[in-house]
Design a protein around this motif. Structure first.
Motif, PDB file in Angstrom:
ATOM      1  N   GLN A  49       0.830  -1.211   0.000  1.00 20.78           N
ATOM      2  CA  GLN A  49       0.000   0.000   0.000  1.00 20.78           C
ATOM      3  C   GLN A  49       0.864   1.260   0.000  1.00 20.78           C
ATOM      4  O   GLN A  49       0.553   2.236  -0.678  1.00 20.78           O
ATOM      5  N   GLU A  50       1.955   1.222   0.744  1.00 18.28           N
ATOM      6  CA  GLU A  50       2.873   2.368   0.795  1.00 18.28           C
ATOM      7  C   GLU A  50       3.397   2.701  -0.607  1.00 18.28           C
ATOM      8  O   GLU A  50       3.440   3.864  -1.016  1.00 18.28           O
ATOM      9  N   GLN A  51       3.779   1.679  -1.372  1.00 18.09           N
ATOM     10  CA  GLN A  51       4.290   1.912  -2.726  1.00 18.09           C
ATOM     11  C   GLN A  51       3.192   2.431  -3.642  1.00 18.09           C
ATOM     12  O   GLN A  51       3.419   3.332  -4.445  1.00 18.09           O
ATOM     13  N   LEU A  52       1.988   1.883  -3.519  1.00 19.92           N
ATOM     14  CA  LEU A  52       0.875   2.370  -4.340  1.00 19.92           C
ATOM     15  C   LEU A  52       0.614   3.845  -4.072  1.00 19.92           C
ATOM     16  O   LEU A  52       0.385   4.624  -5.005  1.00 19.92           O
ATOM     17  N   GLU A  53       0.645   4.247  -2.827  1.00 17.11           N
ATOM     18  CA  GLU A  53       0.411   5.654  -2.486  1.00 17.11           C
ATOM     19  C   GLU A  53       1.503   6.552  -3.048  1.00 17.11           C
ATOM     20  O   GLU A  53       1.233   7.681  -3.444  1.00 17.11           O
TER      21      GLU A  53
END
Length: 101
Positions: free
Chosen positions: A22-26
């Motif tokens: 999720q961190e990378q997607l954000e």
């Protein structure tokens, strides 16, 4: 009792994998279409991965693919986080988003 402790560790690893995906997607969401982070292909290139966590338990990479046909204004981004622990085989979590031109 040992199997309960092992399951708890495995759950913590899964939660960590989901967090890092999720961190990378954000980080990628909202970037300009021409941003180098959104060029087609695997990031980092080859078989390299970002090593995450205090002891490197998680390995992350992402794949960008420009859609074709009537969807050519979208880029598909798949973030994969691999992890291993608690005497379990390697596992992976993949999260997907789309970036619009």
């Amino acid at each position: 009792f040992p199997s309960g402790a092992r399951a708890q560790v495995q759950d913590q690893l899964l939660i960590g994998a989901n967090y890092y995906a999720q961190e990378q997607l954000e980080t990628l969401t909202g970037r300009d279409w021409s941003d180098p982070l959104l060029f087609d292909g695997r990031h980092p290139a080859g078989t390299a991965c970002d090593t995450l966590g205090q002891h490197g338990q998680w390995l992350r990479f992402y794949q960008v693919t420009t859609m074709t046909g009537s969807l050519d204004n979208l880029k598909k981004v798949d973030v994969t986080v691999n992890y291993r622990g608690a005497s379990q085989a390697s596992r992976a979590v993949t999260a997907t988003t789309y970036v619009r031109r």
